[in-house]
Design a protein around this motif. Structure first.
Motif, PDB file in Angstrom:
ATOM      1  N   VAL A 199       0.785  -1.321   0.114  1.00 40.59           N
ATOM      2  CA  VAL A 199      -0.034   0.026   0.068  1.00 40.59           C
ATOM      3  C   VAL A 199       0.925   1.095   0.002  1.00 40.59           C
ATOM      4  N   ALA A 200       1.982   1.411   0.684  1.00 37.03           N
ATOM      5  CA  ALA A 200       2.875   2.423   0.737  1.00 37.03           C
ATOM      6  C   ALA A 200       3.493   2.794  -0.618  1.00 37.03           C
ATOM      7  N   THR A 201       3.878   1.754  -1.443  1.00 34.87           N
ATOM      8  CA  THR A 201       4.373   1.781  -2.657  1.00 34.87           C
ATOM      9  C   THR A 201       3.307   2.072  -3.760  1.00 34.87           C
ATOM     10  N   SER A 202       2.049   2.077  -3.478  1.00 35.50           N
ATOM     11  CA  SER A 202       0.988   2.130  -4.453  1.00 35.50           C
ATOM     12  C   SER A 202       0.399   3.432  -4.426  1.00 35.50           C
ATOM     13  N   LYS A 203      -0.621   3.673  -5.426  1.00 41.11           N
ATOM     14  CA  LYS A 203      -1.387   4.899  -5.156  1.00 41.11           C
ATOM     15  C   LYS A 203      -2.913   4.326  -5.178  1.00 41.11           C
ATOM     16  N   TYR A 204      -3.626   4.835  -4.203  1.00 45.02           N
ATOM     17  CA  TYR A 204      -5.215   4.664  -4.301  1.00 45.02           C
ATOM     18  C   TYR A 204      -6.002   4.837  -5.548  1.00 45.02           C
ATOM     19  N   MET A 205      -6.889   3.861  -5.742  1.00 44.76           N
ATOM     20  CA  MET A 205      -7.683   4.326  -6.956  1.00 44.76           C
ATOM     21  C   MET A 205      -9.126   3.852  -6.685  1.00 44.76           C
ATOM     22  N   THR A 206     -10.023   4.820  -7.075  1.00 39.31           N
ATOM     23  CA  THR A 206     -11.393   4.645  -6.988  1.00 39.31           C
ATOM     24  C   THR A 206     -12.249   4.271  -8.169  1.00 39.31           C
ATOM     25  N   ILE A 234      -5.656  10.640  -5.259  1.00 42.66           N
ATOM     26  CA  ILE A 234      -6.164   9.556  -5.811  1.00 42.66           C
ATOM     27  C   ILE A 234      -5.784   9.309  -7.313  1.00 42.66           C
ATOM     28  N   SER A 235      -5.225   8.128  -7.633  1.00 43.10           N
ATOM     29  CA  SER A 235      -4.775   7.603  -9.051  1.00 43.10           C
ATOM     30  C   SER A 235      -5.629   8.093  -9.969  1.00 43.10           C
ATOM     31  N   GLN A 236      -5.381   8.645 -10.911  1.00 43.56           N
ATOM     32  CA  GLN A 236      -6.229   8.827 -12.368  1.00 43.56           C
ATOM     33  C   GLN A 236      -6.178   7.518 -13.511  1.00 43.56           C
ATOM     34  N   PHE A 237      -7.050   6.675 -13.618  1.00 47.37           N
ATOM     35  CA  PHE A 237      -6.748   5.782 -14.496  1.00 47.37           C
ATOM     36  C   PHE A 237      -7.876   5.936 -15.715  1.00 47.37           C
ATOM     37  N   ARG A 238      -7.416   6.265 -16.751  1.00 44.11           N
ATOM     38  CA  ARG A 238      -8.152   6.623 -18.010  1.00 44.11           C
ATOM     39  C   ARG A 238      -7.858   5.726 -19.157  1.00 44.11           C
ATOM     40  N   ALA A 239      -8.790   5.181 -19.811  1.00 43.72           N
ATOM     41  CA  ALA A 239      -8.819   4.313 -20.923  1.00 43.72           C
ATOM     42  C   ALA A 239      -9.555   4.899 -22.073  1.00 43.72           C
ATOM     43  N   ILE A 240      -8.689   4.678 -23.152  1.00 40.45           N
ATOM     44  CA  ILE A 240      -9.242   5.461 -24.520  1.00 40.45           C
ATOM     45  C   ILE A 240      -9.612   3.968 -25.448  1.00 40.45           C
ATOM     46  N   ILE A 241     -10.950   3.925 -25.672  1.00 40.60           N
ATOM     47  CA  ILE A 241     -11.305   2.682 -26.596  1.00 40.60           C
ATOM     48  C   ILE A 241     -11.207   3.113 -27.817  1.00 40.60           C
ATOM     49  N   GLY A 242     -10.514   2.371 -28.777  1.00 42.18           N
ATOM     50  CA  GLY A 242     -10.455   2.417 -30.259  1.00 42.18           C
ATOM     51  C   GLY A 242     -11.711   1.875 -31.030  1.00 42.18           C
TER      52      GLY A 242
END
Length: 233
Positions: free
Chosen positions: A71-78, A216-224
């Motif tokens: 957890v200390a090495t990671s970034k929280y994601m919602t 909070i980590s920003q996780f974004r995906a682009i669908i082709g």
């Protein structure tokens, strides 16, 4: 050189010191089951991008005593935001209900950092680098792994943790096919019809890219849709 492993518990021979092989080694270490890991590479190459970990793995990390390190090495994601090629929002996958139900959140961790933590869970003398497996053989409920330089190691169970095109699976399937015992579905080629290209940027300057300052980590995906590719930055 020939090595025979003897113990009142079954000895596990793990081929491949990737994340799968190290995880199994860490679990066996915790359980007191003898094992050895063989890796064809001579050195550890900490490559790869980032990966998501959540309720399926975090309880195991807790039992291994490395939950806090992970957890200390990671970034929280919602959540994960998905867009089309014009960067128009398609949907949002919210992981918070899962966290409320399980008690474990979701995190993004750099694969090299994750690998470093897992490698520390296995005593160095149990991971043998530069040991390429040539073949395996079975006799009298024992399995022998044949390595380069005519080395052999005997155990009770062999595990192929050496990737999609596993040498161990190839050898086992070959033996089963010769006996007419290999199911037809296992004789088909792997159903891969795509390629995955992974790259890493240099460390981003928070002043130039303020988004990395967010807690909070920003996780974004682009669908082709019109093009044959998708992007997950």
């Amino acid at each position: 050189m020939s090595t025979t492993a003897t113990n009142d518990k079954p000895t596990v021979l793990i081929v491949g010191a990737g994340l799968g092989g190290l995880m199994l080694g860490a679990l066996l270490e915790k359980a007191g089951v003898p094992y050895m890991i063989f890796e064809r590479a001579t050195t550890v190459k900490l490559l790869g991008s980032a990966m998501s970990i959540g309720p399926t793995l975090l309880p195991i990390f807790q039992q291994l005593g490395i939950y806090d390190d992970i957890v200390a090495t990671s970034k929280y994601m919602t959540h994960i935001d998905t867009y089309n090629e014009d960067l128009e929002s398609l949907q949002r996958s919210d992981y918070r209900p899962i966290e409320e139900f399980t008690g474990y959140g979701h995190y993004i961790i750099a694969r090299p950092k994750y690998y470093e933590i897992m490698l520390k869970q296995v005593p160095p003398h149990k991971v043998h680098f530069g040991k390429r497996v040539l073949d395996i053989s079975e006799k009298d409920d024992k399995v022998t792994v044949h390595l380069v330089n005519n080395e052999t190691v005997e155990g009770d169970i062999v595990v192929g943790a050496d990737g999609a095109y596993s040498v161990i699976r190839e050898r086992l399937y070959g033996q089963l096919k010769a006996k007419g015992e290999l199911p037809e579905e296992d004789q088909e080629d792997l159903p891969f019809s795509c390629y995955c290209l992974v790259g890493q940027t240099k460390v981003l300057d928070p002043e130039e890219f303020p988004i990395v300052k967010e807690p909070i980590s920003q996780f974004r995906a682009i669908i082709g849709r019109e093009k044959p590719f998708s992007v997950s930055p």
